[in-house]
Scaffold this motif. Structure first.
Motif, mmCIF file in Angstrom:
data_model
loop_
_atom_site.group_PDB
_atom_site.id
_atom_site.type_symbol
_atom_site.label_atom_id
_atom_site.label_comp_id
_atom_site.label_asym_id
_atom_site.label_seq_id
_atom_site.Cartn_x
_atom_site.Cartn_y
_atom_site.Cartn_z
ATOM 1 N N LEU A 163 2.136 -15.420 1.344
ATOM 2 C CA LEU A 163 3.366 -15.861 2.232
ATOM 3 C C LEU A 163 2.847 -16.937 3.319
ATOM 4 O O LEU A 163 1.751 -16.763 3.837
ATOM 5 N N PRO A 164 3.396 -17.819 3.342
ATOM 6 C CA PRO A 164 3.327 -19.037 4.343
ATOM 7 C C PRO A 164 3.613 -18.587 5.633
ATOM 8 O O PRO A 164 4.311 -17.674 5.863
ATOM 9 N N ASN A 165 2.768 -19.368 6.645
ATOM 10 C CA ASN A 165 3.275 -19.148 8.192
ATOM 11 C C ASN A 165 2.839 -17.620 8.633
ATOM 12 O O ASN A 165 2.891 -17.531 9.887
ATOM 13 N N ILE A 166 2.220 -16.821 7.769
ATOM 14 C CA ILE A 166 1.598 -15.627 8.607
ATOM 15 C C ILE A 166 0.168 -15.453 8.432
ATOM 16 O O ILE A 166 -0.367 -16.218 7.431
ATOM 17 N N GLU A 167 -0.595 -15.050 9.128
ATOM 18 C CA GLU A 167 -1.969 -14.832 9.489
ATOM 19 C C GLU A 167 -2.523 -13.611 8.591
ATOM 20 O O GLU A 167 -3.646 -13.439 7.866
ATOM 21 N N GLY A 168 -1.558 -12.694 8.354
ATOM 22 C CA GLY A 168 -1.870 -11.314 7.563
ATOM 23 C C GLY A 168 -1.019 -10.269 7.677
ATOM 24 O O GLY A 168 -0.038 -10.242 8.420
ATOM 25 N N ILE A 169 -1.219 -9.259 6.939
ATOM 26 C CA ILE A 169 -0.087 -8.201 7.024
ATOM 27 C C ILE A 169 -0.876 -6.916 7.067
ATOM 28 O O ILE A 169 -1.842 -6.532 6.747
ATOM 29 N N LEU A 170 -0.261 -6.030 7.910
ATOM 30 C CA LEU A 170 -0.722 -4.494 8.296
ATOM 31 C C LEU A 170 0.458 -3.563 7.770
ATOM 32 O O LEU A 170 1.672 -3.783 7.868
ATOM 33 N N PHE A 171 -0.030 -2.891 6.963
ATOM 34 C CA PHE A 171 0.728 -1.937 6.108
ATOM 35 C C PHE A 171 0.372 -0.581 6.758
ATOM 36 O O PHE A 171 -0.703 0.014 6.299
ATOM 37 N N GLY A 185 6.466 3.290 3.841
ATOM 38 C CA GLY A 185 5.834 2.960 4.868
ATOM 39 C C GLY A 185 6.235 1.778 5.816
ATOM 40 O O GLY A 185 7.530 1.253 5.529
ATOM 41 N N ILE A 186 5.330 1.150 6.919
ATOM 42 C CA ILE A 186 5.797 0.119 7.700
ATOM 43 C C ILE A 186 5.155 -0.989 7.664
ATOM 44 O O ILE A 186 4.068 -1.067 7.462
ATOM 45 N N TYR A 187 5.659 -2.269 7.526
ATOM 46 C CA TYR A 187 4.994 -3.680 7.515
ATOM 47 C C TYR A 187 5.002 -4.467 8.538
ATOM 48 O O TYR A 187 6.208 -4.167 9.153
ATOM 49 N N LEU A 188 3.829 -4.795 9.200
ATOM 50 C CA LEU A 188 3.815 -5.602 10.060
ATOM 51 C C LEU A 188 3.322 -6.929 9.883
ATOM 52 O O LEU A 188 2.202 -6.738 9.052
ATOM 53 N N PHE A 189 3.842 -8.092 10.423
ATOM 54 C CA PHE A 189 3.222 -9.459 9.975
ATOM 55 C C PHE A 189 2.751 -9.974 11.272
ATOM 56 O O PHE A 189 3.103 -9.951 12.236
ATOM 57 N N GLN A 190 1.485 -10.653 10.977
ATOM 58 C CA GLN A 190 0.619 -11.186 11.929
ATOM 59 C C GLN A 190 0.953 -12.595 11.934
ATOM 60 O O GLN A 190 0.688 -13.380 11.164
ATOM 61 N N GLN A 191 1.574 -13.112 13.399
ATOM 62 C CA GLN A 191 1.823 -14.481 13.290
ATOM 63 C C GLN A 191 1.237 -15.016 14.833
ATOM 64 O O GLN A 191 1.655 -14.511 15.751
ATOM 65 N N GLU A 192 0.479 -15.899 14.876
ATOM 66 C CA GLU A 192 -0.030 -16.584 16.234
ATOM 67 C C GLU A 192 -0.796 -15.413 17.014
ATOM 68 O O GLU A 192 -0.436 -15.520 18.055
ATOM 69 N N GLY A 193 -1.573 -14.729 16.332
ATOM 70 C CA GLY A 193 -2.300 -13.511 16.866
ATOM 71 C C GLY A 193 -1.657 -12.263 17.054
ATOM 72 O O GLY A 193 -2.172 -11.410 17.702
ATOM 73 N N ALA A 194 -0.153 -12.062 17.037
ATOM 74 C CA ALA A 194 0.814 -11.208 17.591
ATOM 75 C C ALA A 194 1.397 -10.500 16.289
ATOM 76 O O ALA A 194 1.621 -10.961 15.257
#
Length: 267
Positions: A163-171, A185-194
Motif C-alpha cells: 500500500l502506498p503512503n503508509i509505513e506499516g500495518i498492525l493486525f 481482527g482489527i487493522y491499524l495503519f501507521q502513517q507519519e509515526g502514528a
C-alpha cells in the motif's frame, strides 16, 4: 454427500479450527503468563522495582517505559491495574532483582518503521481493551485503546503489504479456537509515526449452520490490486443439508486509504 456439500463442510471446519502460526498468543489465562527466562519490556512509565511483591515494599529503582527485564518467576500475590487483576513477577534489571506488577509489563513490543509500540490491557465492566503506547523520539509516548471482541489474540506487524503512503500495518489477529468464537481482527495503519484504526473484520462460524467471513486482500496478496485493498464478505446458511437447501451472499469492493480514511476507489 455431494462434492459441493463436502466442500462447504470442509470450508466451515477450516474457518472454525484454523489458527495463525504467530509467535505468542495473548490472553487472560494462566497459560498466557510470562515465562522464566523471557526478556520483556515495561509498558508502564516510572515503574517502581520493589524489594517484595507488594505495593508498599521498598523501592529499589524507578524504571522508564521500554526498560528491558528478564522474568525469573511469577508470584502468587496480585494487584488490580486498569480493571485487571495481575500477579507480581520477580524480575532482574541490569543485575538488580526485584518485583514488578504484571500489568506494568508490556504484552509485546513491536517496531514498525523505527517506531516502537508497547501493548497492555485494560477492562471496563465486561469490555476488554488493548492499550497501545507508541514512543516518541524524546522518550515520551502517546496512548490509544481499542475494544477487543475476543480476549485471545496475536499481534502481527505486516509491513505495508504494497500500500502506498503508509509505513506499516498492525493486525490484532483474534484466535478463534472453536466454532461460535469471534475471529477476524482489527487493522491499524501507521502513517507519519502514528497508528490509525482502519477496520474491524469479523470471521465467525457455527459449524454446519452459519458462517460470516470478512477479509482484506492487499496488493502483495494473491489476487491483490496494485495500490488498493480488495474487501470480501461472504455469508452462508445451511437450512437443510439433505435437501441441499442453503443460502449464500457475497459482497466485494475495492478500497483506498486516503487522508487517514478508508474510501471506495474511484474510476
Amino acid at each position: 454427500m455431494k462434492a459441493k456439500q463436502i466442500l462447504s463442510v470442509l470450508t466451515i471446519l477450516t474457518i472454525c479450527l484454523s489458527t495463525k502460526a504467530q509467535e505468542k498468543v495473548h490472553c487472560i489465562y494462566e497459560d498466557c503468563s510470562f515465562e522464566p527466562g523471557q526478556t520483556v519490556y515495561l509498558f508502564g512509565d516510572q515503574v517502581q522495582l520493589r524489594e517484595a511483591p507488594t505495593t508498599n515494599s521498598k523501592v529499589l529503582k524507578t524504571l522508564s517505559i521500554g526498560s528491558p527485564l528478564v522474568i525469573q518467576e511469577k508470584h502468587e500475590n496480585s494487584w488490580p491495574y486498569k480493571g485487571v487483576d495481575h500477579p507480581f513477577y520477580r524480575v532482574t534489571y541490569k543485575g538488580i532483582a526485584g518485583y514488578v506488577l504484571g500489568g506494568l509489563i508490556a504484552l509485546e513490543k513491536k517496531v514498525i518503521n523505527d517506531v516502537v509500540h508497547f501493548f497492555g490491557r485494560s477492562k471496563t465492566g465486561d469490555e476488554d481493551y488493548l492499550l497501545i503506547r507508541s514512543l516518541k523520539n524524546d522518550g515520551s509516548f502517546t496512548e490509544k485503546s481499542t475494544r477487543l471482541a475476543n480476549g485471545q489474540f496475536y499481534l502481527s506487524a505486516l509491513g505495508n503489504k504494497g500500500l502506498p503512503n503508509i509505513e506499516g500495518i498492525l493486525f490484532i489477529d483474534y484466535l478463534a479456537e472453536a466454532c461460535g468464537v469471534e475471529g477476524g481482527g482489527i487493522y491499524l495503519f501507521q502513517q507519519e509515526g502514528a497508528l490509525h484504526q482502519v477496520a474491524r473484520l469479523s470471521q465467525i462460524s457455527d459449524a454446519g449452520v452459519y458462517y460470516y467471513w470478512e477479509e482484506f486482500i492487499f496488493p502483495e496478496d494473491q489476487y491483490g490490486v496494485p495500490g488498493k485493498i480488495r474487501y470480501k464478505k461472504e455469508i452462508g446458511e445451511n437450512y437443510n443439508e439433505a435437501a441441499e437447501w442453503e443460502k449464500m451472499s457475497k459482497e466485494t469492493k475495492i478500497l483506498v486509504w486516503n487522508n487517514l480514511n478508508l474510501e471506495l476507489a474511484q474510476r
